[in-house]
Write a protein that holds these residues in place. Structure first.
Motif, mmCIF file in Angstrom:
data_model
loop_
_atom_site.group_PDB
_atom_site.id
_atom_site.type_symbol
_atom_site.label_atom_id
_atom_site.label_comp_id
_atom_site.label_asym_id
_atom_site.label_seq_id
_atom_site.Cartn_x
_atom_site.Cartn_y
_atom_site.Cartn_z
ATOM 1 N N ILE A 180 0.819 -1.213 0.000
ATOM 2 C CA ILE A 180 0.000 0.000 0.000
ATOM 3 C C ILE A 180 0.855 1.266 0.000
ATOM 4 O O ILE A 180 0.333 2.373 -0.068
ATOM 5 C CB ILE A 180 -0.963 0.027 1.211
ATOM 6 N N GLY A 181 2.183 1.090 0.100
ATOM 7 C CA GLY A 181 3.078 2.244 0.082
ATOM 8 C C GLY A 181 3.457 2.747 1.461
ATOM 9 O O GLY A 181 4.212 3.719 1.585
ATOM 10 N N LEU A 213 -1.916 2.731 -7.570
ATOM 11 C CA LEU A 213 -1.603 3.451 -8.813
ATOM 12 C C LEU A 213 -0.443 4.430 -8.662
ATOM 13 O O LEU A 213 0.317 4.648 -9.610
ATOM 14 C CB LEU A 213 -2.851 4.184 -9.309
ATOM 15 N N ASP A 214 -0.298 5.009 -7.489
ATOM 16 C CA ASP A 214 0.751 6.018 -7.290
ATOM 17 C C ASP A 214 1.969 5.453 -6.561
ATOM 18 O O ASP A 214 2.735 6.195 -5.947
ATOM 19 C CB ASP A 214 0.187 7.206 -6.508
ATOM 20 N N TYR A 215 2.178 4.151 -6.643
ATOM 21 C CA TYR A 215 3.239 3.521 -5.852
ATOM 22 C C TYR A 215 4.620 3.955 -6.322
ATOM 23 O O TYR A 215 4.920 3.988 -7.526
ATOM 24 C CB TYR A 215 3.135 1.995 -5.935
ATOM 25 N N ASP A 216 5.495 4.271 -5.360
ATOM 26 C CA ASP A 216 6.882 4.620 -5.627
ATOM 27 C C ASP A 216 7.750 3.410 -5.292
ATOM 28 O O ASP A 216 7.813 2.975 -4.138
ATOM 29 C CB ASP A 216 7.296 5.826 -4.771
ATOM 30 N N TYR A 279 -0.968 -2.882 -10.975
ATOM 31 C CA TYR A 279 -1.563 -1.801 -10.195
ATOM 32 C C TYR A 279 -3.012 -2.146 -9.844
ATOM 33 O O TYR A 279 -3.700 -2.838 -10.594
ATOM 34 C CB TYR A 279 -1.545 -0.502 -10.999
ATOM 35 N N TYR A 280 -3.443 -1.671 -8.684
ATOM 36 C CA TYR A 280 -4.856 -1.812 -8.326
ATOM 37 C C TYR A 280 -5.446 -0.437 -8.028
ATOM 38 O O TYR A 280 -4.766 0.451 -7.506
ATOM 39 C CB TYR A 280 -5.047 -2.761 -7.146
ATOM 40 N N LYS A 281 -6.708 -0.287 -8.382
ATOM 41 C CA LYS A 281 -7.397 0.995 -8.203
ATOM 42 C C LYS A 281 -7.842 1.195 -6.761
ATOM 43 O O LYS A 281 -7.710 2.262 -6.189
ATOM 44 C CB LYS A 281 -8.595 1.062 -9.144
#
Length: 338
Positions: A180-181, A213-216, A279-281
């Motif tokens: 989840i980041g 979607l915004d994973y670094d 990626y998951y929404k």
């Protein structure tokens, strides 16, 4: 013999193996020579997990207490076709067969013919009066039921060949991880162990990551760099180099470290040295995705984001507990109902 007798016998075996010794050292060295994928480090890692999780008397008693049954049981000859992708991967099946009061008729993988006969052969020292109910065979015959583990291709053959027997047939599966980041550095390092232990060859190794979607990926890659020493193993390096070359030739976008290549891919299973990601929404859609691929997933790593999927902690995939059955099929229940 009662189930509690087996808890004591197997617990004593675990205590004996903890002590090590020249016989064990020689068996580990010989097994490593026979199969270059079985490094001595990997063998000892697998043995530690078996001793701590499967050959602990208290854990055995708690596990077996859930399977109380009434009335006498008939001792059956249970054939087991074992895999050889990682060291001693069939130990749990053998323990289940013995604890259920049956006789184990074992066909070993050509890749792992040394370790399990040695481990269970040590019963002659820890339980000298026991007639060990294990037979090692090249071909299964005169059996009453079968537990067989293999690939998707061999599973088709097994189902046909063993159709007349009660059976459990297992095929290819892999583990996945949910990120989840917000994972800590320690969790990401532990995830690296889930990915790289045994060179990623186990059905419980993480082969795919699900990320928002915004994973670094920066912190994850830093953690994965701690496992670059895997490239010192020539067979692993050869596979990584080949698989990376294939990705480059096919012009597939990728990134990673020296020993870990990440690509976006819908498939659960991946090649050696390659980790898939998707990626998951949102968690609801991810839950649906996991359910749709349930027959390909051995276990799911993460925090407690999706309690309906029974996630396990980072770093624990290769330390399964006695009640964490392969493919989610309760082997003991199957054996006790024969």
């Amino acid at each position: 013999m009662s189930k509690l007798d087996w808890a004591k016998i197997l617990g004593d075996l675990g205590n004996h193996l903890v002590l090590g010794g020249e016989r064990l050292d020689a068996a580990i060295k010989y097994a490593s020579m026979k199969n270059p994928w079985f490094t001595q480090e990997n063998i000892r890692h697998a043995l530690d997990a078996i001793i701590n999780q499967f050959l602990d008397e208290e854990k055995l008693r708690l596990w077996l207490a859930k399977y109380e049954c009434s009335g006498p049981r008939i001792t059956r000859r249970i054939g087991a076709v074992l895999a050889g992708n990682i060291p001693m991967v069939g130990a749990h099946d053998i323990i289940c067969i013995l604890a259920a009061g049956h006789r184990a008729v074992i066909k070993l993988s050509e890749k792992d013919k040394v370790l399990l006969p040695f481990i269970f052969g040590e019963l002659k020292y820890t339980a000298p009066s026991l007639q060990i109910p294990i037979t090692w065979v090249e071909n299964l015959a005169e059996i009453d039921a079968v537990v067989a583990t293999g690939s998707n291709q061999s599973a088709v053959y097994f189902k046909k060949y063993f159709s007349r027997y009660p059976h459990i047939i297992r095929k290819n599966r892999s583990a996945v991880a949910i990120l989840i980041g917000k994972e800590s550095e320690d969790q990401l390092i532990a995830l690296g162990n889930d990915v790289f232990s045994y060179f990623g060859l186990g059905c419980r190794n993480v082969s795919k990551l699900y990320v928002p979607l915004d994973y670094d990926f920066k912190q994850l890659l830093q953690a994965f760099r701690l496992y670059e020493n895997k490239m010192r193993h020539q067979k692993y390096k050869n596979n990584v180099d080949f698989n990376l070359a294939t990705i480059i030739i096919n012009r597939k976008p990728h990134f990673g470290t020296e020993s870990a290549v990440l690509i976006e891919d819908d498939n659960i299973a991946s090649r050696i040295g390659i980790t898939h990601y998707a990626y998951y929404k949102d968690l609801a859609s991810l839950s649906e995705t996991l359910s749709a691929h349930n027959d390909q997933i051995q276990c799911i790593v993460g925090n407690n984001e999706l309690p309906e999927h029974d996630l396990i902690p980072f770093g624990s995939t290769q330390k399964p507990e006695l009640n964490q059955y392969a493919d989610g099929v309760d082997t003991m229940e199957f054996l006790l109902n024969l």
